[in-house]
Design an enzyme around this catalytic site. Structure first.
Site, PDB file in Angstrom:
ATOM      1  N   CYS A 287       0.792  -1.237   0.000  1.00 52.11           N
ATOM      2  CA  CYS A 287       0.000   0.000   0.000  1.00 52.11           C
ATOM      3  C   CYS A 287       0.824   1.286   0.000  1.00 52.11           C
ATOM      4  O   CYS A 287       0.673   2.105  -0.906  1.00 52.11           O
ATOM      5  CB  CYS A 287      -0.960   0.022   1.178  1.00 52.11           C
ATOM      6  SG  CYS A 287      -1.714  -1.537   1.545  1.00 52.11           S
ATOM      7  N   HIS A 338      -4.374  -0.716  -6.100  1.00 52.61           N
ATOM      8  CA  HIS A 338      -4.821   0.476  -5.376  1.00 52.61           C
ATOM      9  C   HIS A 338      -5.439   1.418  -6.388  1.00 52.61           C
ATOM     10  O   HIS A 338      -4.797   1.775  -7.372  1.00 52.61           O
ATOM     11  CB  HIS A 338      -3.639   1.116  -4.636  1.00 52.61           C
ATOM     12  CG  HIS A 338      -3.147   0.241  -3.526  1.00 52.61           C
ATOM     13  ND1 HIS A 338      -2.116  -0.651  -3.695  1.00 52.61           N
ATOM     14  CD2 HIS A 338      -3.601   0.093  -2.260  1.00 52.61           C
ATOM     15  CE1 HIS A 338      -1.945  -1.317  -2.564  1.00 52.61           C
ATOM     16  NE2 HIS A 338      -2.831  -0.891  -1.674  1.00 52.61           N
TER      17      HIS A 338
HETATM   18 ZN   LIG Z   1      -3.359  -1.762   0.096  1.00 48.77          ZN
END
Ligand SMILES: [Zn+2]
Ligand SMILES: [Zn+2]
Length: 598
Positions: A287, A338
């Site tokens: 992330c 993402h």
């Molecule tokens: Zn993530």
């Protein structure tokens, strides 16, 4: 499930010991019956707790030596005897202090410990015959109602799950309302053992594990075909949906994890190492690094949504005792993405993701079910942000015509999420995909912005999502789901070519070359072994198609084709076989279609 039932037993804080539905009640009652039989046969054991769990029950006992399979047989026979006596389950109540004395006198330290942790003036007991247990029920009326059960296994388990506590002996069993259900369940257990991906991984040359790297797979050529085919499938689908693929480093300076918050909350799961006197770690997730790609230039409202996918190789420091095949590993590759979007684009993005989930799982014949988790009490972000995000998820699920469960308060502190479970051919549930809306964590901590229509900088919403979860875990599930008999497009070897004898070796080689030139993973088995033996071996390896060629086939440019699972073969022109295989593989068909009559 196991933990919640166990917690409930230990806390004794709710209304009942087991859910009041027929099956948990029956299973919980069966646990009492088992404890009664155990204490009769082994008077020296101490009893701990015995909750109902998914598909069955267990009971923990303090006993110096483990239970043997012969012990379990004897206990089960004792249970049947007690069931025959049809002893009623009788409820009694007692003051807590008196109950503590009662169990002290009986020499039951675990019951005393549980009672000391209870904050109630009176507690309830259930008695059947000479056996008394601290319990809130409910139970079946009498032991005669317990008919369809079986003890399954025994293993060590720490009291209250902690290594600091004594090791107890746990016996697992199952109980059902009908004989058919019991038989069906026992069949599924047997079948699951046969399908164990660790066993099939070895037998089918897919993957293996070695002590030099616990929790990390060695991919063998066959397993690597599965990885590559799944990657290809994912890339084709994501390219068509406007994703852009990125790849971010594995070894990352601690500074990033401090900024993202992982250093405070996730450090225990990270592998750390020192490089030139600075601390680095192997990434446990992708992330925060994806934001570097987002932030490398000024983004305008017109640039969004940006969908960054990543086959992200991650490491997490799982304890060695918990590692299990490809299901629980230290190194894995997420099919991560993402999605950076404006708040007004959130619903459309989620709708598209749900469509993607159905398309992907449908390809493998896995049935998805959905669970929406909403705002927890301690959350980041404003009520208004949450309203918008949650409404977007509800609407997207409705727009896709999907039924879903609601887990109120079960969301992450940074946003709501949709978790997706699948059911495999043995009706087992696996949690796979998660679609998480992130209102604050990446956007604020990692300082992501876009310039909105009014010329002002705004925070985008980030969606974190993985559909397979990880390639490792998904391949474990597929291996068990298909019992190693993969659809042709996934199968490591799609066709095996068997010349009847040496005389036909030249023709077999030529057909083999044509199959390979057509992109089909064909294997030529021209060993000096009997044809029957080589056919059986192709079946054991679950190869989708076996092609046998002899004199007649060589003259007519044909092959005798036998699809997996069929005892019939059909003689077909090689061109027709090639075209049929190409069509089946190209459409990623779940079933074998070539050479099937009708
Ligand atoms: Zn993530
Ligand atoms: Zn009970």
């Amino acid at each position: 499930m196991i933990n919640s039932e166990e917690d409930r037993h230990l806390k004794l804080a709710g209304e009942a010991d087991c859910a009041p539905e027929p099956l948990p009640t029956l299973r919980h009652s069966t646990a009492h019956l088992m404890a009664q039989a155990v204490t009769q046969i082994f008077p020296e054991v101490k009893v701990a707790i015995g909750p109902a769990i998914e598909d069955g029950f267990y009971y923990d006992f303090a006993k110096p030596a483990p239970f043997t399979p012969e012990n379990l047989e004897r206990i089960e026979a004792g249970m049947r005897e007690l069931a025959k006596q049809d002893l009623p389950f009788v409820r009694e109540e007692m003051a807590r202090d008196k109950a503590i004395r009662f169990f002290e006198e009986r020499g039951e330290p675990f019951k005393v410990e549980i009672l000391r942790g209870i904050d109630a003036p009176t507690v309830s007991f259930y008695r059947q015959g000479d056996f008394v247990d601290l319990c809130r029920g409910p139970h079946v009326a009498s032991t005669g109602a317990i008919r369809f059960f079986k003890l399954l296994s025994s293993s060590g388990a720490y009291w209250r799950g902690s290594e600091k506590n004594p090791m107890l002996q746990r016996i697992y069993g199952t109980a059902w309302l009908t004989k058919e259900e019991l038989d069906q369940y026992l069949w599924r257990l047997e079948e699951a053992k046969k399908r164990d991906h660790r066993k099939l991984g070895r037998e089918l040359d897919l993957f293996e594990f070695h002590d030099i790297s616990p929790g990390a797979a060695f991919w063998l050529p066959g397993g690597m075909v599965l990885v590559r085919e799944l990657e290809k499938f994912a890339r084709e689908s994501l390219d068509a949906r406007g994703y852009q693929e990125i790849s971010t480093p594995l070894l990352v300076n601690k500074k990033l994890w401090v900024q993202s918050g992982h250093w405070d909350h996730y450090q225990a799961n990270m592998f750390k190492l020192e490089v030139e006197e600075e601390i680095f770690s192997l990434k446990p997730m992708n992330c925060p690094e994806s934001t570097f790609v987002y932030r490398r230039t000024v983004r305008s409202y017109r640039d969004l949504p940006l969908r960054y996918s990543e086959m992200g190789r991650c490491h997490r420091n799982e304890r060695s005792g918990t590692l299990t095949g490809l299901i629980r590993v230290r190194q894995f590759t997420q099919d991560d993405a993402h999605i950076y979007c404006r708040p007004d684009q959130l619903q459309a993005e989620i709708t598209d993701l749900l469509d993607l989930v159905r398309e992907w799982y449908g390809t493998f014949g896995l049935r998805p079910s959905y669970r929406l988790s909403t705002r927890p009490p301690d959350k980041l972000g404003t009520e208004q942000q949450w309203d918008l995000a949650e409404e977007g998820l509800h609407e997207s699920l409705r727009a896709n015509g999907l039924a879903y469960d609601l887990d109120k308060g079960g969301g992450a502190f940074y946003g709501p999420k949709i978790d997706i479970d699948v059911e495999d051919t043995l009706a087992r549930q696996w949690q796979l995909a998660t679609i998480q809306v992130d209102l604050t964590m990446l956007p604020e901590r990692m300082e992501c912005e876009y310039i909105d229509t009014d010329g002002q900088p705004k925070r985008p919403v980030v969606i974190h999502r993985a559909i397979f979860g990880s390639y490792e875990r998904f391949i474990a599930i597929l291996t068990e789901h298909f019992a190693g008999a993969f659809p042709t497009w996934l199968a490591p070897v799609q066709a095996r070519l068997l010349p009847v004898s040496e005389k036909h070796a030249e023709y077999a080689k030529a057909v083999h070359a044509r199959l390979r030139a057509a992109g089909i993973r064909a294997h030529l088995d021209d060993r000096n072994e009997k044809l029957g033996y080589r056919i059986r071996e192709a079946q054991v390896h679950k190869v989708p198609y076996t092609l046998v060629v002899g004199e007649r086939e060589a003259q007519q440019d044909t092959a005798s084709l036998r699809p997996r699972g069929s005892d019939q073969s059909a003689v077909l022109p090689v061109d027709q076989i090639l075209a049929g295989l190409a069509a089946e593989i190209g459409s990623r068909s779940a079933t074998l279609t070539v050479g099937r009559s009708g």
